[in-house]
Design a protein around this motif. Sequence first.
Motif, PDB file in Angstrom:
ATOM      1  N   SER A   1       1.195  -1.212   0.103  1.00  0.00           N
ATOM      2  CA  SER A   1      -0.342  -0.050  -0.102  1.00  0.00           C
ATOM      3  C   SER A   1       0.608   1.158  -0.094  1.00  0.00           C
ATOM      4  CB  SER A   1      -0.690   0.384   1.585  1.00  0.00           C
ATOM      5  OG  SER A   1      -0.008  -0.042   2.587  1.00  0.00           O
ATOM      6  N   ASP A   2       0.527   2.696  -0.197  1.00  0.00           N
ATOM      7  CA  ASP A   2       1.474   3.731  -0.666  1.00  0.00           C
ATOM      8  C   ASP A   2       0.618   4.562   0.650  1.00  0.00           C
ATOM      9  OD1 ASP A   2      -1.342   3.946  -0.742  1.00  0.00           O
ATOM     10  OD2 ASP A   2      -1.081   5.693  -2.675  1.00  0.00           O
ATOM     11  N   PHE A   3       0.718   5.422   1.520  1.00  0.00           N
ATOM     12  CA  PHE A   3       0.406   5.863   2.218  1.00  0.00           C
ATOM     13  C   PHE A   3       0.191   7.466   2.143  1.00  0.00           C
ATOM     14  CE2 PHE A   3       1.969   8.026   6.382  1.00  0.00           C
ATOM     15  CZ  PHE A   3       1.200   7.588   7.329  1.00  0.00           C
ATOM     16  N   MET A   4      -1.159   7.804   2.044  1.00  0.00           N
ATOM     17  CA  MET A   4      -1.013   8.922   2.472  1.00  0.00           C
ATOM     18  C   MET A   4      -2.198   8.863   3.095  1.00  0.00           C
ATOM     19  SD  MET A   4      -1.928  11.751  -0.961  1.00  0.00           S
ATOM     20  CE  MET A   4      -1.155  11.842  -1.295  1.00  0.00           C
ATOM     21  N   PRO A   5      -2.191  10.149   4.509  1.00  0.00           N
ATOM     22  CA  PRO A   5      -3.519   9.866   5.081  1.00  0.00           C
ATOM     23  C   PRO A   5      -5.098  10.037   4.491  1.00  0.00           C
ATOM     24  CG  PRO A   5      -2.206  10.784   5.838  1.00  0.00           C
ATOM     25  CD  PRO A   5      -1.172  10.066   4.700  1.00  0.00           C
ATOM     26  N   HIS A   6      -5.997   9.318   4.318  1.00  0.00           N
ATOM     27  CA  HIS A   6      -7.196   8.762   4.126  1.00  0.00           C
ATOM     28  C   HIS A   6      -7.388   9.120   2.748  1.00  0.00           C
ATOM     29  CE1 HIS A   6      -8.452  10.048   7.689  1.00  0.00           C
ATOM     30  NE2 HIS A   6      -7.423  11.466   7.737  1.00  0.00           N
ATOM     31  N   GLN A   7      -6.079   8.122   2.221  1.00  0.00           N
ATOM     32  CA  GLN A   7      -6.009   8.579   0.640  1.00  0.00           C
ATOM     33  C   GLN A   7      -5.550   7.004   0.356  1.00  0.00           C
ATOM     34  OE1 GLN A   7      -6.029  11.671  -1.691  1.00  0.00           O
ATOM     35  NE2 GLN A   7      -5.929  13.217  -0.176  1.00  0.00           N
TER      36      GLN A   7
ATOM     37  N   GLN B   1      -3.944   3.767  -1.012  1.00  0.00           N
ATOM     38  CA  GLN B   1      -4.797   2.582  -1.888  1.00  0.00           C
ATOM     39  C   GLN B   1      -3.885   1.257  -2.207  1.00  0.00           C
ATOM     40  OE1 GLN B   1      -4.913   4.032  -5.842  1.00  0.00           O
ATOM     41  NE2 GLN B   1      -2.411   4.993  -5.907  1.00  0.00           N
ATOM     42  N   LEU B   2      -4.335   0.392  -2.217  1.00  0.00           N
ATOM     43  CA  LEU B   2      -3.277  -1.030  -2.645  1.00  0.00           C
ATOM     44  C   LEU B   2      -3.269  -1.645  -3.033  1.00  0.00           C
ATOM     45  CD1 LEU B   2      -3.053  -3.693  -0.721  1.00  0.00           C
ATOM     46  CD2 LEU B   2      -4.815  -5.034  -0.955  1.00  0.00           C
ATOM     47  N   LEU B   3      -1.729  -1.560  -3.594  1.00  0.00           N
ATOM     48  CA  LEU B   3      -1.257  -2.300  -5.153  1.00  0.00           C
ATOM     49  C   LEU B   3      -0.893  -3.393  -5.318  1.00  0.00           C
ATOM     50  CD1 LEU B   3       0.823   1.214  -5.167  1.00  0.00           C
ATOM     51  CD2 LEU B   3      -1.107   1.110  -6.620  1.00  0.00           C
TER      52      LEU B   3
ATOM     53  N   ILE C   1      -3.350  -0.876  -9.702  1.00  0.00           N
ATOM     54  CA  ILE C   1      -4.710  -0.785  -8.578  1.00  0.00           C
ATOM     55  C   ILE C   1      -5.483  -1.940  -8.138  1.00  0.00           C
ATOM     56  CG2 ILE C   1      -5.662   1.143  -7.194  1.00  0.00           C
ATOM     57  CD1 ILE C   1      -3.647   3.507  -9.557  1.00  0.00           C
ATOM     58  N   ILE C   2      -5.165  -2.504  -7.589  1.00  0.00           N
ATOM     59  CA  ILE C   2      -6.239  -3.533  -7.001  1.00  0.00           C
ATOM     60  C   ILE C   2      -7.524  -2.719  -6.052  1.00  0.00           C
ATOM     61  CG2 ILE C   2      -7.178  -4.962  -5.084  1.00  0.00           C
ATOM     62  CD1 ILE C   2      -4.743  -5.384  -7.487  1.00  0.00           C
ATOM     63  N   LEU C   3      -8.101  -1.411  -5.068  1.00  0.00           N
ATOM     64  CA  LEU C   3      -8.723  -0.834  -5.484  1.00  0.00           C
ATOM     65  C   LEU C   3      -8.684   0.024  -3.745  1.00  0.00           C
ATOM     66  CD1 LEU C   3     -10.872  -2.965  -2.145  1.00  0.00           C
ATOM     67  CD2 LEU C   3      -8.468  -3.386  -2.507  1.00  0.00           C
ATOM     68  N   PRO C   4      -9.189   1.033  -3.090  1.00  0.00           N
ATOM     69  CA  PRO C   4      -9.175   1.839  -2.233  1.00  0.00           C
ATOM     70  C   PRO C   4      -8.733   1.445  -0.909  1.00  0.00           C
ATOM     71  CG  PRO C   4     -10.926   2.515  -3.446  1.00  0.00           C
ATOM     72  CD  PRO C   4     -10.329   1.629  -3.798  1.00  0.00           C
ATOM     73  N   MET C   5      -7.959   1.876   0.159  1.00  0.00           N
ATOM     74  CA  MET C   5      -8.391   0.969   1.985  1.00  0.00           C
ATOM     75  C   MET C   5      -9.340   1.781   2.146  1.00  0.00           C
ATOM     76  SD  MET C   5      -5.045  -1.055   1.497  1.00  0.00           S
ATOM     77  CE  MET C   5      -3.853  -0.455   3.221  1.00  0.00           C
ATOM     78  N   PRO C   6     -10.123   1.312   3.169  1.00  0.00           N
ATOM     79  CA  PRO C   6     -11.363   1.510   3.698  1.00  0.00           C
ATOM     80  C   PRO C   6     -10.644   2.894   4.559  1.00  0.00           C
ATOM     81  CG  PRO C   6     -10.752  -0.451   4.241  1.00  0.00           C
ATOM     82  CD  PRO C   6      -9.156  -0.026   4.181  1.00  0.00           C
ATOM     83  N   GLU C   7     -11.638   3.919   4.214  1.00  0.00           N
ATOM     84  CA  GLU C   7     -11.842   5.091   4.914  1.00  0.00           C
ATOM     85  C   GLU C   7     -11.867   5.611   6.807  1.00  0.00           C
ATOM     86  OE1 GLU C   7     -15.488   7.016   3.285  1.00  0.00           O
ATOM     87  OE2 GLU C   7     -14.558   7.161   1.293  1.00  0.00           O
TER      88      GLU C   7
ATOM     89  N   ASN D   1     -13.112 -12.325  -9.987  1.00  0.00           N
ATOM     90  CA  ASN D   1     -12.424 -11.185  -9.198  1.00  0.00           C
ATOM     91  C   ASN D   1     -12.578 -10.002  -9.951  1.00  0.00           C
ATOM     92  OD1 ASN D   1     -10.459 -12.888  -8.545  1.00  0.00           O
ATOM     93  ND2 ASN D   1      -8.960 -13.446  -9.818  1.00  0.00           N
ATOM     94  N   GLU D   2     -14.163  -9.763 -10.385  1.00  0.00           N
ATOM     95  CA  GLU D   2     -14.327  -7.960 -10.360  1.00  0.00           C
ATOM     96  C   GLU D   2     -15.198  -7.402  -9.218  1.00  0.00           C
ATOM     97  OE1 GLU D   2     -17.292  -8.611 -13.136  1.00  0.00           O
ATOM     98  OE2 GLU D   2     -15.400 -10.049 -14.809  1.00  0.00           O
ATOM     99  N   SER D   3     -15.636  -8.198  -8.550  1.00  0.00           N
ATOM    100  CA  SER D   3     -16.211  -7.303  -7.198  1.00  0.00           C
ATOM    101  C   SER D   3     -15.044  -7.446  -5.899  1.00  0.00           C
ATOM    102  CB  SER D   3     -17.202  -7.818  -6.371  1.00  0.00           C
ATOM    103  OG  SER D   3     -17.006  -9.102  -6.299  1.00  0.00           O
ATOM    104  N   ARG D   4     -14.174  -6.143  -5.570  1.00  0.00           N
ATOM    105  CA  ARG D   4     -12.868  -6.431  -5.208  1.00  0.00           C
ATOM    106  C   ARG D   4     -13.859  -5.458  -3.992  1.00  0.00           C
ATOM    107  NH1 ARG D   4      -7.984  -4.275  -9.528  1.00  0.00           N
ATOM    108  NH2 ARG D   4      -8.737  -6.891 -10.812  1.00  0.00           N
ATOM    109  N   GLU D   5     -13.930  -6.314  -2.296  1.00  0.00           N
ATOM    110  CA  GLU D   5     -14.047  -5.163  -1.061  1.00  0.00           C
ATOM    111  C   GLU D   5     -13.384  -5.856  -0.089  1.00  0.00           C
ATOM    112  OE1 GLU D   5     -17.849  -6.021   0.267  1.00  0.00           O
ATOM    113  OE2 GLU D   5     -18.011  -7.636  -0.936  1.00  0.00           O
ATOM    114  N   TRP D   6     -13.059  -4.598   0.802  1.00  0.00           N
ATOM    115  CA  TRP D   6     -12.102  -5.329   2.345  1.00  0.00           C
ATOM    116  C   TRP D   6     -13.458  -5.836   2.780  1.00  0.00           C
ATOM    117  CZ3 TRP D   6      -7.216  -6.063   2.484  1.00  0.00           C
ATOM    118  CH2 TRP D   6      -7.202  -5.246   1.973  1.00  0.00           C
ATOM    119  N   LYS D   7     -13.493  -6.874   3.435  1.00  0.00           N
ATOM    120  CA  LYS D   7     -15.225  -7.709   4.305  1.00  0.00           C
ATOM    121  C   LYS D   7     -13.924  -8.229   6.111  1.00  0.00           C
ATOM    122  CE  LYS D   7     -17.579 -10.069   1.062  1.00  0.00           C
ATOM    123  NZ  LYS D   7     -18.136 -11.278   0.790  1.00  0.00           N
TER     124      LYS D   7
END
Length: 382
Positions: free
Chosen positions: A221-227, A229-231, A242-248, A290-296
Amino acid sequence: MCLSDPSPFPFLSLPIELQERILSLLPVSDLLPLLSVSHGIRSLIQSPTFPSPPPDLFFLLFSSIDPPFPKLLSYHPASHRWVSLPISSHSPLYHSRPYATSSSLAITLSSPAGPDYEDEDVPPEASLAAMRMFSSLPHQEIPPMIPLGYCFVYAVIPDGDVSLSGPSDHFRILGHSYFNHGIFSQVYDSRLGRWSLTGKIPCQTALCTNTALVNRSLYVSDFMPHQCQLLKFDLTFYTWEIILPMPEMILSASIFSHDQNVYLVAGFEDEPGRIITAIRVLILDWGENNESREWKETSILSGTEEAFVGFTNGACWLYGFETVARNGLVCLHSPYTSRVLLFDVRDRSWVLLPRSSLEPEYTMWYGHATEMGQEVLRPVGA
């Protein structure tokens, strides 16, 4: 057939095949003291035909503030105890912390850095070293990274079992550089003996040093508070995605892998800019095709639970934490209280580790893990 040296131990009267079978079930840390029991046991354990013992995991959590680093305060999950592990004064790790570790393989500077050097970045034109952390095997010299701005190392990936003792032992080191308002990745392949540029990384900030290796791809992941993303970096084609954003609403986050899954352990805040009120563990769910990527979510430690309260020493605030993960276990460290929390992804348990009596001697977070392997049992020069 039995071992020939006389001994009062009944174990030595057993057939060698049975002795070998019994000893091979013990972890390396239990085998090390046996090397001094008798010549027969030492010869058996150090034999080239002795089976590989099970992995023996140590979390290398704390060190002294400044080099040299003669000892590390480590947690040994198998015995549930704190252990002080020595580092040889001949090892590069005596003067430099590792940039990255995997199994027992570590990457660090081959010689001490100058006074202006900071732990995170690699000094210009500096050679690196690859080694087994607690082995007497000599380290392997790695040429300097491609001089493209500020350089960093964030992962080392062994190709199978790497003993650094033969021509078939190979690994790759992943790093990145800041140059001309962009971040570029570069890879060292021990088969080729050189670094190669592998393209621009689709992010604007530094990459976190916690990574997850799954199915020949490295997640970071990159590191930018509140922004954040998982790579994903494909280790076959050297491409980024880019896989998906990190949770808010997270203040602190770290990824890790277990059983071919990517996990995220994160501290969640109740309002932006506030304090962490819960620690959650989430799994990356790819969905159908592999189309509906999400964090659970798989586990949560709320701010009212005993382990959380102990982690903060009863304080009402927690702004962040540091982590190191290996083999389904995650150590979380609070820099504000110096307490350590252990999460086991296999049973989703949270345990606040007791303080160590040696803690006053070790005040700096080290943040690595190693698996002692059979190489530490080998005689010097073998």
